[in-house]
Design a protein around this motif. Structure first.
Motif, PDB file in Angstrom:
ATOM      1  N   ARG A 178       9.922   9.118  13.337  1.00  0.00           N
ATOM      2  CA  ARG A 178       8.612   8.507  13.248  1.00  0.00           C
ATOM      3  C   ARG A 178       7.580   9.570  12.893  1.00  0.00           C
ATOM      4  N   LEU A 179       6.499   9.116  12.240  1.00  0.00           N
ATOM      5  CA  LEU A 179       5.467  10.052  11.817  1.00  0.00           C
ATOM      6  C   LEU A 179       4.168   9.757  12.553  1.00  0.00           C
ATOM      7  N   HIS A 180       3.429  10.802  12.844  1.00  0.00           N
ATOM      8  CA  HIS A 180       2.065  10.637  13.329  1.00  0.00           C
ATOM      9  C   HIS A 180       1.169  10.582  12.091  1.00  0.00           C
ATOM     10  N   ALA A 181       0.691   9.392  11.777  1.00  0.00           N
ATOM     11  CA  ALA A 181      -0.066   9.214  10.541  1.00  0.00           C
ATOM     12  C   ALA A 181      -0.977   8.002  10.672  1.00  0.00           C
ATOM     13  N   ILE A 182      -1.972   7.934   9.796  1.00  0.00           N
ATOM     14  CA  ILE A 182      -2.929   6.833   9.764  1.00  0.00           C
ATOM     15  C   ILE A 182      -2.604   5.940   8.567  1.00  0.00           C
ATOM     16  N   ARG A 183      -2.559   4.638   8.799  1.00  0.00           N
ATOM     17  CA  ARG A 183      -2.289   3.695   7.717  1.00  0.00           C
ATOM     18  C   ARG A 183      -3.323   3.874   6.612  1.00  0.00           C
ATOM     19  N   PRO A 184      -2.884   3.914   5.328  1.00  0.00           N
ATOM     20  CA  PRO A 184      -3.811   4.206   4.235  1.00  0.00           C
ATOM     21  C   PRO A 184      -4.876   3.135   4.012  1.00  0.00           C
ATOM     22  N   VAL A 185      -4.563   1.881   4.311  1.00  0.00           N
ATOM     23  CA  VAL A 185      -5.544   0.793   4.194  1.00  0.00           C
ATOM     24  C   VAL A 185      -5.371  -0.128   5.396  1.00  0.00           C
ATOM     25  N   ASP A 186      -6.435  -0.850   5.728  1.00  0.00           N
ATOM     26  CA  ASP A 186      -6.351  -1.790   6.832  1.00  0.00           C
ATOM     27  C   ASP A 186      -5.384  -2.923   6.490  1.00  0.00           C
ATOM     28  N   GLY A 187      -4.805  -3.515   7.509  1.00  0.00           N
ATOM     29  CA  GLY A 187      -3.916  -4.641   7.285  1.00  0.00           C
ATOM     30  C   GLY A 187      -2.605  -4.483   8.024  1.00  0.00           C
ATOM     31  N   GLU A 188      -1.698  -5.389   7.727  1.00  0.00           N
ATOM     32  CA  GLU A 188      -0.385  -5.372   8.344  1.00  0.00           C
ATOM     33  C   GLU A 188       0.682  -5.373   7.260  1.00  0.00           C
ATOM     34  N   GLY A 189       1.919  -5.215   7.703  1.00  0.00           N
ATOM     35  CA  GLY A 189       3.032  -5.276   6.761  1.00  0.00           C
ATOM     36  C   GLY A 189       3.491  -3.905   6.322  1.00  0.00           C
ATOM     37  N   PRO A 190       4.555  -3.852   5.516  1.00  0.00           N
ATOM     38  CA  PRO A 190       5.145  -2.585   5.093  1.00  0.00           C
ATOM     39  C   PRO A 190       4.201  -1.739   4.239  1.00  0.00           C
ATOM     40  N   VAL A 191       4.436  -0.459   4.313  1.00  0.00           N
ATOM     41  CA  VAL A 191       3.735   0.527   3.474  1.00  0.00           C
ATOM     42  C   VAL A 191       4.807   1.370   2.791  1.00  0.00           C
ATOM     43  N   ALA A 192       4.621   1.629   1.491  1.00  0.00           N
ATOM     44  CA  ALA A 192       5.567   2.459   0.745  1.00  0.00           C
ATOM     45  C   ALA A 192       5.263   3.920   1.001  1.00  0.00           C
ATOM     46  N   ALA A 193       6.264   4.645   1.509  1.00  0.00           N
ATOM     47  CA  ALA A 193       6.111   6.079   1.782  1.00  0.00           C
ATOM     48  C   ALA A 193       6.696   6.860   0.612  1.00  0.00           C
ATOM     49  N   ALA A 240       7.231  10.411  -1.564  1.00  0.00           N
ATOM     50  CA  ALA A 240       7.297  11.865  -1.439  1.00  0.00           C
ATOM     51  C   ALA A 240       6.414  12.540  -2.498  1.00  0.00           C
ATOM     52  N   PRO A 241       6.115  13.834  -2.319  1.00  0.00           N
ATOM     53  CA  PRO A 241       5.296  14.543  -3.315  1.00  0.00           C
ATOM     54  C   PRO A 241       5.884  14.528  -4.719  1.00  0.00           C
ATOM     55  N   ASP A 242       7.223  14.415  -4.830  1.00  0.00           N
ATOM     56  CA  ASP A 242       7.844  14.377  -6.156  1.00  0.00           C
ATOM     57  C   ASP A 242       7.905  12.970  -6.737  1.00  0.00           C
ATOM     58  N   PRO A 247       0.844  -1.192   0.000  1.00  0.00           N
ATOM     59  CA  PRO A 247       0.000   0.000   0.000  1.00  0.00           C
ATOM     60  C   PRO A 247       0.885   1.249   0.000  1.00  0.00           C
ATOM     61  N   VAL A 248       0.337   2.364  -0.464  1.00  0.00           N
ATOM     62  CA  VAL A 248       1.111   3.602  -0.588  1.00  0.00           C
ATOM     63  C   VAL A 248       0.580   4.661   0.375  1.00  0.00           C
ATOM     64  N   TYR A 249       1.506   5.276   1.090  1.00  0.00           N
ATOM     65  CA  TYR A 249       1.184   6.450   1.905  1.00  0.00           C
ATOM     66  C   TYR A 249       1.894   7.645   1.269  1.00  0.00           C
ATOM     67  N   THR A 250       1.120   8.627   0.847  1.00  0.00           N
ATOM     68  CA  THR A 250       1.691   9.803   0.196  1.00  0.00           C
ATOM     69  C   THR A 250       2.091  10.823   1.262  1.00  0.00           C
ATOM     70  N   LEU A 251       3.371  11.113   1.305  1.00  0.00           N
ATOM     71  CA  LEU A 251       3.920  12.017   2.321  1.00  0.00           C
ATOM     72  C   LEU A 251       3.717  13.479   1.941  1.00  0.00           C
ATOM     73  N   SER A 252       3.634  14.316   2.919  1.00  0.00           N
ATOM     74  CA  SER A 252       3.760  15.760   2.679  1.00  0.00           C
ATOM     75  C   SER A 252       5.250  16.065   2.553  1.00  0.00           C
ATOM     76  N   ALA A 253       5.580  17.254   2.094  1.00  0.00           N
ATOM     77  CA  ALA A 253       6.987  17.623   1.954  1.00  0.00           C
ATOM     78  C   ALA A 253       7.698  17.568   3.303  1.00  0.00           C
ATOM     79  N   ALA A 254       7.012  18.031   4.342  1.00  0.00           N
ATOM     80  CA  ALA A 254       7.622  18.032   5.684  1.00  0.00           C
ATOM     81  C   ALA A 254       7.807  16.604   6.190  1.00  0.00           C
TER      82      ALA A 254
END
Length: 303
Positions: free
Chosen positions: A257-272, A274-276, A240-247
């Motif tokens: 570490r980031l304060h963020a919500i997982r983009p989809v339910d489940g376990e395992g790695p998420v691709a972070a 960047a905006p570019d 799954p993909v998590y789209t980061l803000s520039a900051a």
């Protein structure tokens, strides 16, 4: 390839007669970097898909090794060998009458018994380590190698065709299986269950997870720069993909570490990402915290 700092994943169609290490060695020369690795070997006899990582993208290979795979193979019934394939010494040969007497229904029943979640004993010439040494090293030195059975999943074992050949019976099969499955062991066990022995005479790997050999480059004409898949593209196919803000991209790049919500339910790695569009890293989520698993440098040229 211009510059030795490009990063990405490379799909290569390995030809017969060379090792996976040979493919890596040739790719290093063409890529102009020593940082080349692969996600799972193929025997010299086998052909097909090898997934290579270039530079920092070798960090993705860990997550590719365990993916399900697809193979097309030829199993010869009527003889067993020391390596469970055509490169070994013949141990036992059944007479032609016994081979001819095997009923097609018996073959289908035996194939069905080797499907699903099964307990499989790896080939004695596998790369599994025994007391710190590879099993194939011990076996080729004449030592008796006994490997423990392991659970594997064979989700498809499809008989595509059969033909009589010089007193043997050759079966063409398609296999979909979990990582860690030995196709040579399937040939061995099929022959044993039918009482006439069996071994592998041809093997081609056609898929690893979402990646297909139909999209792979030929080794002899390999253009590394033109063939590289960008790490963000690859990670997006796997996770799954998590789209980061520039900051957030800056913070994650610094290992925070980031304060963020997982983009989809489940376990395992998420691709972070960047905006570019750059892959900053892979993260894992615990509650509303994203913790970096692995980060990728910003000073490489991404494919």
């Amino acid at each position: 390839m211009t510059g030795a700092n490009r990063s990405g994943i490379l799909l290569v169609d390995k030809p017969q007669g060379i090792t996976s290490h040979d493919v890596v060695s040739r790719t290093r020369k063409r890529a102009g970097t020593r940082k080349v690795g692969h996600a799972g070997t193929l025997d010299p006899m086998a052909t097909g898909l090898l997934v290579l990582g270039i530079n920092s993208s070798t960090r993705l290979l860990t997550f590719l090794v365990g993916l399900d795979k697809e193979y097309f193979a030829t199993i010869r019934l009527g003889a067993s060998t020391s390596t469970d394939d055509a490169e070994g010494e013949t141990l036992r040969t059944a007479n032609a009458e016994s081979v001819a007497a095997v009923h097609p229904e018996a073959i289908r029943t035996a194939l069905d018994s080797l499907s699903g979640v099964i307990s499989q004993v790896p080939s004695s010439v596998s790369a599994i380590k025994v007391d710190g040494k590879r099993a194939y090293t011990l076996a080729r030195a004449g030592e008796t190698v006994e490997l423990a059975a392991r659970a594997v999943t064979i989700s498809a074992l499809e008989l595509l065709g059969s033909r009589a050949t010089d007193g043997f019976l050759d079966l063409d099969v398609r296999v979909e299986c979990s990582s860690g499955t030995y196709i040579r062991a399937i040939a061995r066990d099929l022959g044993e269950s039918l009482g006439i022995g069996g071994h592998l005479t041809a093997l081609r790997r056609t898929k690893i997870g979402p990646f297909s050999v139909s999209n792979a480059a030929e080794l002899e004409t390999l253009d590394v720069a033109a063939s590289l898949l960008g790490p963000a593209d690859v990670a997006s196919r796997l996770f799954p993909v998590y789209t980061l803000s520039a900051a957030e991209a800056v913070d994650l790049g610094h290992g925070k570490r980031l304060h963020a919500i997982r983009p989809v339910d489940g376990e395992g790695p998420v691709a972070a990402i960047a905006p570019d569009g750059r892959l900053v890293g892979l993260v894992e989520f615990t509650a509303s915290i994203a913790k970096p698993l692995v980060n990728f440098p910003t000073d490489e040229v991404l494919a």
